[in-house]
Design a protein around this motif. Structure first.
Motif, short mmCIF file in Angstrom:
data_model
loop_
_atom_site.label_atom_id
_atom_site.label_comp_id
_atom_site.label_asym_id
_atom_site.label_seq_id
_atom_site.Cartn_x
_atom_site.Cartn_y
_atom_site.Cartn_z
N LYS A 100 1.00 -1.40 0.06
CA LYS A 100 -0.06 -0.12 0.12
C LYS A 100 0.71 1.26 -0.06
O LYS A 100 1.19 2.00 1.07
N LYS A 105 -2.61 6.60 -3.09
CA LYS A 105 -3.71 7.14 -2.58
C LYS A 105 -4.78 6.12 -2.09
O LYS A 105 -5.92 6.01 -2.26
N VAL A 107 -4.79 2.83 -2.40
CA VAL A 107 -4.69 1.58 -3.33
C VAL A 107 -4.21 0.40 -2.68
O VAL A 107 -2.66 0.72 -2.42
N TRP A 124 -9.22 -1.20 -4.42
CA TRP A 124 -9.58 0.20 -4.50
C TRP A 124 -9.75 0.67 -2.82
O TRP A 124 -10.12 -0.39 -2.35
N PRO A 125 -9.50 1.70 -2.46
CA PRO A 125 -9.79 2.05 -0.93
C PRO A 125 -11.10 1.49 -0.40
O PRO A 125 -10.70 1.02 0.74
N ASP A 126 -12.21 1.74 -0.90
CA ASP A 126 -13.25 1.45 -0.31
C ASP A 126 -13.36 0.02 -0.10
O ASP A 126 -14.03 -0.50 0.69
N ARG A 127 -12.79 -0.93 -1.08
CA ARG A 127 -13.01 -2.22 -1.32
C ARG A 127 -12.11 -2.67 0.06
O ARG A 127 -12.34 -3.70 0.64
N ILE A 157 -9.02 -6.96 -10.70
CA ILE A 157 -9.46 -5.71 -10.05
C ILE A 157 -10.56 -6.30 -9.10
O ILE A 157 -11.64 -6.67 -9.44
N ASP A 159 -13.31 -7.27 -6.34
CA ASP A 159 -14.37 -6.97 -5.87
C ASP A 159 -14.89 -7.19 -4.36
O ASP A 159 -15.29 -6.68 -3.61
#
Length: 229
Positions: A100, A105, A107, A124-127, A157, A159
């Motif tokens: 990280k 940012k 990721v 991605w940050p939210d995941r 990528i 999810d």
């Protein structure tokens, strides 16, 4: 000096002589029953290799659970090269690296490994925040997401991250028997021979799937990953 040591002669010293006499007399409390140790399974040998060396030249742990992963619809890491760009897949493996970088940012980049090779995932940050506990605590995960290809570079990528630690719990009691092919020509004659017209080689299935006779969670070793934040 040395002459004093030589002067002791060949007679044993009193302390050692008493110990020797005690060894010749066995009390009931000192007698122990013989213990028959169970032979190590192939999976146990691999687990012990990883416990001590963090690697094994015998087999990869996922070799023993590949049949179950296939039933769960999991793709081998090496097979990502033949998966169409944009397709949704799941790959699974032992976590090698979590990265990280400060410049990314938020990721997170993950590298996992199975018996066929490695695969790289991006969260991605939210995941990442939604699945932080699984990502940071699991030793073996499945990465579900979309395949992204740019030239020879392949990423998933992600999810969803799935903890497949339940499969690692089984490896210690599994065997991976390597048996020779079944030669049944004597019982079933008439099959084409190498010299016959129209003969062509056919692949022989010499693999018997691993089996488990119960598993102990204590058999599982913690696989060490390299984390960079």
């Amino acid at each position: 000096g040395l002459w004093k040591v030589r002067g002791l002669g060949e007679a044993p010293l009193p302390l050692f002589a008493a110990a020797d006499r005690a060894d010749e007399v066995h009390s009931a409390e000192g007698l122990e029953p013989e213990v028959q140790l169970r032979s190590l399974t192939d999976g146990r040998e691999v687990i012990e290799d990883y416990r001590n060396l963090q690697l094994s030249l015998r087999a990869h742990p996922l070799t023993f659970v590949r049949d179950e992963l296939r039933r769960r619809g999991v793709t081998k890491c090496a097979d990502l090269a033949s998966v169409r760009d944009g397709r949704h897949v799941e790959v699974a493996g032992i976590i090698l690296v979590r990265q990280k970088p400060g410049s990314a940012k938020g990721v997170l980049f993950i590298t996992i490994e199975d018996e066929s090779g490695i695969a790289n995932g991006i969260l991605w940050p939210d995941r990442f925040e939604a699945q932080r506990r699984t990502i940071m605590s699991a030793s073996m995960i499945g990465m579900k997401g979309r395949v992204q290809k740019e030239g020879e570079v392949i990423h998933v990528i992600c999810d969803r991250i799935i903890d497949h630690g339940d499969l690692l719990h089984r490896v210690g009691d599994m065997s991976f028997p390597h048996r020779t092919g079944r030669g049944d020509a004597a019982q079933h004659p008439g099959s084409p021979d190498r010299g016959d017209k129209g003969w062509s080689p056919e692949p022989r299935n010499c693999y018997w799937p691993p089996h488990a006779e119960g598993a102990d969670p204590e058999d599982v070793v913690r696989f060490k990953s390299h984390d960079f934040h």
